[in-house]
Design a protein around this motif. Structure first.
Motif, short mmCIF file in Angstrom:
data_model
loop_
_atom_site.label_atom_id
_atom_site.label_comp_id
_atom_site.label_asym_id
_atom_site.label_seq_id
_atom_site.Cartn_x
_atom_site.Cartn_y
_atom_site.Cartn_z
N LEU A 1 -4.75 8.91 1.36
CA LEU A 1 -3.94 9.89 0.62
C LEU A 1 -3.69 9.43 -0.81
CD1 LEU A 1 -1.23 11.26 3.04
CD2 LEU A 1 -3.15 12.44 2.05
N ARG A 2 -3.55 8.11 -0.97
CA ARG A 2 -3.32 7.59 -2.33
C ARG A 2 -4.51 7.93 -3.23
NH1 ARG A 2 -2.85 1.28 -3.09
NH2 ARG A 2 -4.93 1.47 -2.25
N PHE B 1 -2.47 6.54 4.69
CA PHE B 1 -1.74 6.56 3.41
C PHE B 1 -2.62 6.05 2.27
CE2 PHE B 1 2.43 6.02 5.92
CZ PHE B 1 2.46 7.39 6.14
N ARG B 2 -3.52 5.10 2.59
CA ARG B 2 -4.43 4.62 1.54
C ARG B 2 -5.38 5.75 1.13
NH1 ARG B 2 -5.37 -0.78 4.43
NH2 ARG B 2 -3.63 -2.00 3.64
N PHE C 1 1.59 20.08 2.57
CA PHE C 1 0.22 20.44 2.92
C PHE C 1 0.13 21.88 3.40
CE2 PHE C 1 -0.79 15.90 2.74
CZ PHE C 1 -1.97 15.99 2.02
N SER D 1 0.83 -1.21 0.00
CA SER D 1 0.00 0.00 0.00
C SER D 1 0.86 1.25 0.00
CB SER D 1 -0.90 0.01 1.24
OG SER D 1 -1.83 -1.02 1.17
N ILE D 2 1.88 1.26 0.85
CA ILE D 2 2.75 2.44 0.94
C ILE D 2 3.52 2.62 -0.36
CG2 ILE D 2 4.71 3.43 2.16
CD1 ILE D 2 3.70 2.18 4.68
N TRP E 1 2.24 6.96 -6.79
CA TRP E 1 1.29 7.99 -7.24
C TRP E 1 1.72 9.36 -6.75
CZ3 TRP E 1 -2.05 7.78 -10.99
CH2 TRP E 1 -2.55 6.55 -11.39
N MET E 2 2.29 9.39 -5.55
CA MET E 2 2.76 10.67 -5.00
C MET E 2 3.89 11.24 -5.88
SD MET E 2 4.43 11.19 -1.28
CE MET E 2 3.09 10.92 -0.21
N SER F 1 2.56 1.73 -3.35
CA SER F 1 1.64 2.25 -4.37
C SER F 1 1.39 3.73 -4.14
CB SER F 1 0.34 1.46 -4.29
OG SER F 1 -0.66 2.08 -5.03
N MET F 2 1.18 4.11 -2.87
CA MET F 2 0.95 5.53 -2.59
C MET F 2 2.17 6.35 -2.98
SD MET F 2 0.93 7.89 0.67
CE MET F 2 2.47 7.24 0.99
N ALA F 3 3.35 5.83 -2.71
CA ALA F 3 4.58 6.57 -3.03
C ALA F 3 4.72 6.77 -4.54
CB ALA F 3 5.79 5.84 -2.47
#
Lengths: 160, 173
Positions: free
Chosen positions: B141-142, B138-139, A137, A21-22, A28-29, A24-26
């Motif tokens: 935020l994704r 984090f999910r 942010f 999950s992290i 997209w980030m 994937s988020m990274a």
């Protein structure tokens, strides 16, 4: 509860699913960060180009005389040079904020990827990622406040 | 057991020479107990191998916790401002149509997700094990980043298209 907060060390135990999950988020980030860098840079370049073209045209043509009979192609209405300069400065500032936010997002994404892939001390990377995310942010909050202020001012002007 | 029993019996007799006695060299080169013992050492699970579970355990210091709380506050302010923006601009309860409905709804949804992520981050900063709350944040935020990236990509593509149209018109004039 306070005793727990003070004495028990907070730990972040990540399972492989959490890591995915992290990760994937990274990704997209990082993608959003690159898009933001692109958008901010393009906006700044466009403002610079328009300002350069305007200044060059004004310097070459000079003030319009009474003998000019051809009507201008574009009329700017009541906009003065000062108002245009203010608009250009605001757009440059906006482009700079968007670009800086993109750089922060990209750096934070790299920190998260380092945590997941286990390169270096994870504690330091997590703190660095949280710090950069907070800075992003904060910038985003400024952007939202500026956009809201501009939109409310325009709306009040239209309603008048 | 006689000496005429054959080679199989001879190999069975070899380890029985005595516990302290020297092992015959022929026993190490054959398929015998030595090879089996080496294999057992490799495959036997050692007590030092950790049980399956979390692969990363990160101890969050006090500095990290305060960073998490500060990040949660900033995210909450951003999310609430983003959530309130469309309502303020378009009027609470006003009728929305077409593009305004799509853009306003998307922006409000982004604000809502950011506020949710802020709440989860705050919970994680106060919890004993921060991982579930942080990962949940984090999910969320994704989702925000995916929607923003798609929106920004569309805006960039539309800007390039509009710029090329305007430039071709200017070139014709």
């Amino acid at each position: 509860m306070n005793e727990l907060r003070t004495f028990a060390p907070t730990r972040v135990a990540l399972t492989p699913r959490d890591e995915r999950s992290i990760d994937s988020m990274a990704r997209w980030m990082g993608l959003l960060g690159r898009f933001r860098v692109l958008a901010g840079g393009l906006l700044m370049l466009a403002v610079l180009g328009v300002a350069l073209a305007y200044a060059t045209t004004e310097a070459l043509e000079g003030p319009a005389g009474p003998s000019d009979t051809t009507p201008p192609l574009v009329r700017l209405g009541a906009l003065s040079t000062r108002a245009l300069a203010l608009l250009g400065t605001a757009l440059m500032l906006l482009g700079g904020l968007v670009l800086r936010g993109g750089v922060l997002l990209d750096d934070a994404a790299e920190d998260f990827e380092r945590i997941v892939h286990g390169s270096g001390p994870a504690e330091r990377h997590l703190e660095s990622a949280l710090r950069r995310l907070r800075a992003f942010f904060r910038l985003e909050l400024w952007l939202v406040a500026l956009a809201l202020g501009a939109a409310l001012t325009l709306r009040a002007g239209w309603l008048r | 057991m006689s000496a005429t029993d054959g080679p199989d019996h001879a190999s069975d007799d070899a380890p029985m020479a005595g516990p302290g006695g020297p092992r015959p060299a022929a026993a190490a080169t054959r398929e015998g107990p030595t090879a089996r013992r080496v294999l057992e050492l490799v495959t036997d699970p050692s007590p030092s191998v950790p049980p399956p579970g979390p692969t990363h355990r990160i101890a969050l210091s006090d500095r990290g916790r305060s960073l998490g709380r500060s990040l949660a506050r900033t995210m909450a302010a951003t999310g609430l401002a983003t959530l309130a923006g469309p309502a303020l601009l378009l009027g609470i309860g006003g009728h929305l149509h077409g593009a305004a409905l799509v853009v306003g709804g998307t922006v409000a949804a982004l604000g809502g997700w950011t506020t949710y992520a802020a709440w989860r981050t705050r919970r994680g900063a106060y919890a004993d094990d921060a991982a579930p709350s942080f990962v949940s944040a984090f999910r969320a935020l994704r989702v925000v980043f995916v929607v923003e990236a798609v929106g920004l990509f569309l805006a960039l593509a539309l800007s390039c298209f509009a710029f090329s149209i305007i430039a071709s018109f200017l070139a014709l004039l």
